[in-house]
Motif scaffolding. Structure first.
Motif, mmCIF file in Angstrom:
data_model
loop_
_atom_site.group_PDB
_atom_site.id
_atom_site.type_symbol
_atom_site.label_atom_id
_atom_site.label_comp_id
_atom_site.label_asym_id
_atom_site.label_seq_id
_atom_site.Cartn_x
_atom_site.Cartn_y
_atom_site.Cartn_z
ATOM 1 N N ASP A 108 -1.209 3.061 -6.392
ATOM 2 C CA ASP A 108 -1.385 3.503 -5.086
ATOM 3 C C ASP A 108 -0.468 3.183 -3.978
ATOM 4 O OD1 ASP A 108 -3.973 3.824 -6.276
ATOM 5 O OD2 ASP A 108 -4.637 2.005 -5.377
ATOM 6 N N TYR A 109 0.612 2.320 -4.132
ATOM 7 C CA TYR A 109 1.554 2.170 -3.188
ATOM 8 C C TYR A 109 2.835 3.390 -3.543
ATOM 9 C CZ TYR A 109 0.373 -2.151 -0.991
ATOM 10 O OH TYR A 109 -0.376 -3.149 -0.233
ATOM 11 N N TRP A 110 2.888 3.916 -4.701
ATOM 12 C CA TRP A 110 3.752 5.063 -4.782
ATOM 13 C C TRP A 110 3.269 6.129 -4.283
ATOM 14 C CZ3 TRP A 110 2.995 9.380 -7.755
ATOM 15 C CH2 TRP A 110 3.969 10.287 -8.107
ATOM 16 N N GLN A 111 1.917 6.595 -4.454
ATOM 17 C CA GLN A 111 1.382 7.831 -3.572
ATOM 18 C C GLN A 111 1.543 7.754 -2.323
ATOM 19 O OE1 GLN A 111 -2.612 7.605 -5.205
ATOM 20 N NE2 GLN A 111 -2.050 8.947 -6.944
ATOM 21 N N GLY B 277 3.722 5.978 -0.535
ATOM 22 C CA GLY B 277 5.076 6.002 -0.093
ATOM 23 C C GLY B 277 5.671 7.569 -0.415
ATOM 24 N N LYS B 278 5.233 8.230 -1.277
ATOM 25 C CA LYS B 278 5.438 9.688 -1.268
ATOM 26 C C LYS B 278 5.050 10.542 -0.310
ATOM 27 C CE LYS B 278 4.947 13.377 -4.736
ATOM 28 N NZ LYS B 278 4.600 13.719 -5.986
ATOM 29 N N TYR B 279 3.617 10.070 0.265
ATOM 30 C CA TYR B 279 3.195 10.853 1.542
ATOM 31 C C TYR B 279 4.182 10.715 2.636
ATOM 32 C CZ TYR B 279 -0.246 11.616 5.305
ATOM 33 O OH TYR B 279 -0.690 12.011 6.412
ATOM 34 N N VAL B 280 4.406 9.276 3.023
ATOM 35 C CA VAL B 280 5.152 9.043 4.032
ATOM 36 C C VAL B 280 6.669 9.861 4.043
ATOM 37 C CG1 VAL B 280 6.347 7.097 5.179
ATOM 38 C CG2 VAL B 280 4.131 6.803 4.285
ATOM 39 N N ARG B 281 7.056 9.711 2.903
ATOM 40 C CA ARG B 281 8.497 10.387 2.897
ATOM 41 C C ARG B 281 8.476 12.070 2.836
ATOM 42 N NH1 ARG B 281 8.901 6.810 -1.415
ATOM 43 N NH2 ARG B 281 8.353 8.203 -2.903
ATOM 44 N N ALA B 282 7.142 12.636 2.567
ATOM 45 C CA ALA B 282 7.026 13.998 2.534
ATOM 46 C C ALA B 282 6.739 14.352 4.321
ATOM 47 C CB ALA B 282 5.955 14.361 1.620
ATOM 48 N N PHE B 283 5.754 13.727 4.710
ATOM 49 C CA PHE B 283 5.094 14.074 6.153
ATOM 50 C C PHE B 283 5.661 13.263 7.235
ATOM 51 C CE2 PHE B 283 2.207 15.428 2.635
ATOM 52 C CZ PHE B 283 2.301 16.881 2.976
ATOM 53 N N ALA B 284 6.288 12.139 7.225
ATOM 54 C CA ALA B 284 6.703 11.531 8.266
ATOM 55 C C ALA B 284 5.697 11.457 9.329
ATOM 56 C CB ALA B 284 7.955 11.871 8.639
ATOM 57 N N PRO B 285 4.403 10.884 9.120
ATOM 58 C CA PRO B 285 3.423 10.509 9.914
ATOM 59 C C PRO B 285 3.851 9.662 11.123
ATOM 60 C CG PRO B 285 2.865 9.330 8.131
ATOM 61 C CD PRO B 285 4.294 10.285 7.647
ATOM 62 N N ASP B 286 2.962 9.697 12.263
ATOM 63 C CA ASP B 286 3.144 8.742 13.279
ATOM 64 C C ASP B 286 2.477 7.492 12.860
ATOM 65 O OD1 ASP B 286 0.474 9.097 13.432
ATOM 66 O OD2 ASP B 286 0.686 10.439 15.280
ATOM 67 N N SER C 40 -0.406 5.883 13.643
ATOM 68 C CA SER C 40 -1.771 5.929 13.401
ATOM 69 C C SER C 40 -2.050 6.656 12.246
ATOM 70 C CB SER C 40 -2.459 6.493 14.769
ATOM 71 O OG SER C 40 -1.834 7.812 15.129
ATOM 72 N N ALA C 41 -1.589 7.876 12.289
ATOM 73 C CA ALA C 41 -1.797 8.746 10.848
ATOM 74 C C ALA C 41 -1.282 7.924 9.632
ATOM 75 C CB ALA C 41 -0.981 10.017 10.893
ATOM 76 N N GLU C 42 -0.142 7.006 9.685
ATOM 77 C CA GLU C 42 0.238 6.122 8.537
ATOM 78 C C GLU C 42 -0.771 5.136 8.424
ATOM 79 O OE1 GLU C 42 4.063 3.337 7.686
ATOM 80 O OE2 GLU C 42 4.243 4.887 9.010
ATOM 81 N N ALA C 43 -1.203 4.633 9.200
ATOM 82 C CA ALA C 43 -2.261 3.635 8.872
ATOM 83 C C ALA C 43 -3.604 4.259 8.340
ATOM 84 C CB ALA C 43 -2.898 3.133 10.389
ATOM 85 N N ARG C 44 -3.868 5.371 8.706
ATOM 86 C CA ARG C 44 -5.121 6.124 7.999
ATOM 87 C C ARG C 44 -4.819 6.344 6.506
ATOM 88 N NH1 ARG C 44 -5.278 8.518 13.145
ATOM 89 N NH2 ARG C 44 -4.308 10.299 12.360
ATOM 90 N N ALA C 45 -3.357 6.992 6.476
ATOM 91 C CA ALA C 45 -3.188 7.333 5.055
ATOM 92 C C ALA C 45 -3.031 6.010 4.246
ATOM 93 C CB ALA C 45 -1.532 7.976 5.315
ATOM 94 N N PHE C 46 -2.532 4.867 4.759
ATOM 95 C CA PHE C 46 -2.702 3.713 3.722
ATOM 96 C C PHE C 46 -3.895 3.491 3.349
ATOM 97 C CE2 PHE C 46 -2.550 -0.772 3.271
ATOM 98 C CZ PHE C 46 -1.554 -1.163 2.442
ATOM 99 N N ALA C 47 -5.055 3.328 4.369
ATOM 100 C CA ALA C 47 -6.421 3.074 4.036
ATOM 101 C C ALA C 47 -6.797 4.003 2.862
ATOM 102 C CB ALA C 47 -7.051 3.330 5.208
ATOM 103 N N ARG C 48 -6.241 5.365 2.758
ATOM 104 C CA ARG C 48 -6.975 6.228 1.965
ATOM 105 C C ARG C 48 -6.196 6.092 0.499
ATOM 106 N NH1 ARG C 48 -5.472 10.219 4.757
ATOM 107 N NH2 ARG C 48 -3.945 11.187 3.402
ATOM 108 N N PHE C 49 -4.997 6.050 0.570
ATOM 109 C CA PHE C 49 -4.197 5.880 -0.643
ATOM 110 C C PHE C 49 -4.296 4.370 -1.394
ATOM 111 C CE2 PHE C 49 -1.928 9.460 1.219
ATOM 112 C CZ PHE C 49 -2.038 10.384 -0.065
ATOM 113 N N VAL C 50 -4.241 3.234 -0.607
ATOM 114 C CA VAL C 50 -4.162 2.274 -1.110
ATOM 115 C C VAL C 50 -5.861 1.455 -1.109
ATOM 116 C CG1 VAL C 50 -2.970 -0.040 -0.986
ATOM 117 C CG2 VAL C 50 -1.832 1.917 -0.388
#
Length: 543
Positions: free
Chosen positions: A148-151, A153-162, A164-174
């Protein structure tokens, strides 16, 4: 793969992974640590051997193994023995204790698809304080977290979210985040169960005489099922400190009661230039006059003392002629007496005697001596001491040191225009001139009370000047060992002082001297031997 298949089968069949744990009521237990295990955790490992003592003989029995070449090699493995006890005594040192225990749990609690989170709770006087969590993860559960953490991290490196978006992505992936503030020090696996040695330093306070430890925990599985562990047994810790050496005997001090007393009060009244009138609206005169009036009225009205007389002395500053300044000081003294008589009553006329000082040169010299900012301080002091004529003295300072003189006139001279009232009092009903009486030393007893409540810093503030046994206990509790030993050397020898010397020497690394003090203490009081067996600092001396 077999473990993963078992977990998937549980998910497909609708049976929760933690269901059988709840049905069988698996629990984690908390145990006191044996002395042997505590030493093993804190020191380097030493090969064990079985010691047997019979009368005065001592034997060590060590099993041997015969190698292929016929050589015998000692080889012995002793299984861990956990001592279960409801209570244990902890030594307090430097305002802290080290709480340690063993958490023991069945291996079935862990599993590959589960994570065990255990929280120890420290209870003091009905309040529960959570200590650091312990987490033990199964292999598959850990790999799922890593994926989950690998996925993420891959999303953050690819899209560089702000953010709030990073927090939502963390809840979705992890789905199962790593817990924060947890510890995983030393887990030992045994057949059928897992044990964990837990140690934490805890500060003590006035509520720390007895501490309790319990466990709360839960098991979380990959299918979102969870199981709350049943309550554990309660461990009891009794805190042993230097406080057992506190001397609680009431301390008295000799109070000297004099028949006669003097109260002196200096005030600063502003007057207009070359004027003697008392104007309560000038400068800060309202506050100063109110203070004089309240003090005089209070002393006249109180019952303990009789006011024999009041001497009112007015002074002026040195600028101008000495003759004129004397007249101003005299007029201002009489004016202030009339002011007080109008507001307090006719008794002021008979009580108050008027005095005046034209120029207060001693006060001026004292203020010059204490002001290091004056460049010619030494020269002006020498001139004041040598010149006898006050008018010429003031003129020479003005001419020779003009900058210093301006500073004196602006900042120092106003403090020389003062009114001093000296009250001569006599204690009513007292025949002798002096009486000596004993009364409780409240400051000392307050220090003893603070010491017993483990408020060591505040206790030292009260007890340091007494330099007695309680001062020593306070210093040792704060870690001021050399200072404590210095005071102990000046106290009368006793079993207690010798024991305290042994503790101080142990902390200072003076083992031979400390051992001698401890043996002396045991010779004077055999109970010190028993206490020393429970004291790790004394045990260190006897190794």
């Amino acid at each position: 793969m077999k473990t993963i298949a078992v977990c998937l089968a549980a998910l497909l069949c609708g049976c929760s992974i933690t269901g059988h744990l709840e049905r069988r009521q698996y629990c984690a237990d908390v145990l006191h640590v044996s002395r042997e295990q505590r030493e093993r955790e804190q020191q380097t490992y030493q090969p064990p051997a079985l010691k047997i003592e019979w009368d005065s003989n001592r034997f060590y029995l060590v099993p041997t193994e015969v190698q292929e070449n016929g050589e015998r090699i000692m080889a012995m493995q002793i299984q861990q023995v956990t001592i279960r006890a409801k209570a244990r005594t902890l030594p307090e040192r430097l305002g802290k204790v080290i709480i340690d225990f063993v958490i023991d749990m069945p291996r079935q609690l862990q599993g590959a698809c589960r994570s065990v989170i255990v929280t120890p709770y420290l209870h003091k006087y009905g309040e529960a304080h959570a200590l650091q969590d312990i987490t033990i993860r199964g292999g598959l559960f850990s790999r799922v977290q890593q994926r989950d953490y690998w996925q993420f991290g891959k999303y953050v490196r690819a899209f560089a979210p702000d953010s709030s978006a990073e927090a939502r992505a963390f809840a979705r992936f992890v789905k199962y985040p790593y817990p924060e503030g947890v510890r995983l020090d030393s887990v030992a696996a045994h057949p059928g169960h897992i044990s964990y040695y837990y140690s934490q330093e805890v500060p003590t306070d006035e509520t720390s005489k007895t501490m309790l430890v319990t466990l709360q925990g839960r098991v979380v599985a990959l299918d979102d099922s969870s199981y709350t562990l049943p309550p554990s047994d309660t461990l009891t810790y009794h805190v042993s400190s230097m406080l057992s050496f506190v001397d609680t005997t009431t301390r008295y001090k000799i109070k000297v009661i004099n028949k006669y007393a003097t109260v002196q009060d200096r005030n600063y009244i502003q007057f207009l230039v070359n004027d003697t009138r008392v104007l309560d609206t000038l400068g800060r005169n309202t506050a100063q006059l109110g203070k004089i009036q309240a003090r005089m009225a209070g002393l006249i009205a109180q019952q303990e003392f009789f006011v024999d007389s009041v001497v009112l002395t007015a002074t002026a500053s040195p600028e101008g002629s000495f003759t004129r300044n004397r007249a101003l000081a005299q007029g201002r003294a009489h004016a202030l007496k009339r002011y007080l008589q109008e507001r307090i009553g006719p008794e002021v006329d008979t009580l108050v005697r008027v005095r005046w000082v034209a120029e207060d040169w001693p006060e001026l010299a004292a203020r010059i001596r204490g002001d290091e900012s004056l460049p010619h301080r030494a020269e002006m002091l020498e001139l004041i001491a040598a010149e006898k004529d006050p008018d010429r003295r003031e003129r020479l300072i003005r001419e020779r040191y003009p900058a210093d003189y301006r500073y004196l006139k602006e900042s120092v001279y106003p403090w020389l225009r003062a009114v001093t009232l000296r009250y001569d009092l006599r204690r009513q009903g007292m025949i002798k001139d002096t009486i000596h009486t004993r009364e409780v030393d409240t400051a000392y007893m307050r220090g003893v009370d603070l010491l017993q409540k483990r408020r060591y810093a505040k206790a030292l503030y009260n007890l340091l000047e007494y330099r007695d046994r309680n001062t020593v206990v306070t210093l040792l509790s704060l870690g001021h060992d050399a200072q404590a030993l210095e005071i102990l050397d000046g106290l009368e020898q006793s079993a207690t002082t010798e024991y305290l010397k042994a503790v101080a020497c142990s902390r200072l690394g003076r083992k031979v001297e400390g051992r001698e003090h401890f043996l002396t203490a045991c010779g004077m009081d055999e109970r010190m031997q028993y206490r020393g067996n429970l004291d790790p600092e004394i045990t260190e001396l006897l190794k």
